[in-house]
Design an enzyme around this catalytic site. Sequence first.
Site, short mmCIF file in Angstrom:
data_model
loop_
_atom_site.label_atom_id
_atom_site.label_comp_id
_atom_site.label_asym_id
_atom_site.label_seq_id
_atom_site.Cartn_x
_atom_site.Cartn_y
_atom_site.Cartn_z
N GLY A 46 0.83 -1.20 0.00
CA GLY A 46 0.00 0.00 0.00
C GLY A 46 0.86 1.24 0.00
CD GLU A 62 0.88 2.12 -3.46
OE1 GLU A 62 1.62 1.11 -3.44
OE2 GLU A 62 1.30 3.27 -3.25
CD GLU A 66 4.02 -3.26 -3.77
OE1 GLU A 66 4.80 -4.23 -3.92
OE2 GLU A 66 4.33 -2.24 -3.14
N PRO A 83 -6.52 6.28 16.08
CG PRO A 83 -7.48 7.92 17.43
CD PRO A 83 -7.63 6.48 17.03
CD GLU A 114 12.21 -11.27 1.46
OE1 GLU A 114 12.04 -12.51 1.35
OE2 GLU A 114 12.81 -10.74 2.42
#
Length: 225
Positions: A46, A62, A66, A83, A114
Site C-alpha cells: 500500500g 499500488e 506491486e 488514532p 522484499e
Amino acid sequence: MYRPSDFPPFAVTVDLVVLTLRSDELCALLVRRGEAPHKGRWALPGGFVREDESLDAAAARELAEETGLDRVHLEQLGSYGDPRRDPRMRVVSVAYLALAPDLPVPVAGTDASEARWSPVDTAGKLAFDHGRILADGVERARSKLEYTPLGTAFCAPDFTVAELRRVYELVWGTALDARNFHRKVTGVPGLLEPTGETTTRDGGRPAQLYRRGPAATLHPPLVRS
C-alpha cells in the site's frame, strides 16, 4: 465558521489485501518494510494517496506497482482510523480487496525490501493493524463466495466445475461433496455458461468447460455448511 487551522492534519493511505491461489493454498501478498516505522516487518502492500488522485486510482496504482496487473477484481474493503495505528502521525487507511488467479511472483515496491506470497493461515504478526485488515479481507472473500460469483475470479476464463469447487474448498478451508456442489452451481441461474468445449485436464473422462455467466448475485446462495 469553518477554519482549517482548527483541525489537525492527517494523511490517507490505501492498503491492499491481494489474494490468490498458489500451490493449493489461499495466499496473500505481503511486503517486508524497508523503512521505518516497523522496518523489517511484513505488511500489506500500500501507500499514501497522492494529492491529485482518488482512492480508487491510488489503489489501482499500488496494485500495478506491486503485481504488474491492472485488470483484476478490486473493491473497497473498509476504513481503519485508530488514532494510534501509525506512530508517524494520524493516518487513516482505506483498504481494498483484490483477487485473481495465478498471480506472478511479486516485485517489491519502492519502500519495500522484499515481497512474497504467504498462506493466509501462516502470515504471522504483521505491521500496523494489517493483521486485522488481512483477516477482514479473507472473511469478505469467504462470505462473498456464498452470494456472488466471486469464486470465478480465481479461475481461468474457461474452467470446469471441479476447478471451481477446488476454489471454494481452498477459500472456505473445507472439503465439499463433488456431486452436491455440481448440482448447486449448475442450478444457480446465470452463474455458469457452457462453452461447448470439454477438457481432460482434471483427469478421467472429458469434463464440460464453463465460463462465468451474467449473474451478479446467486439465488439461491451457496451457503457454507
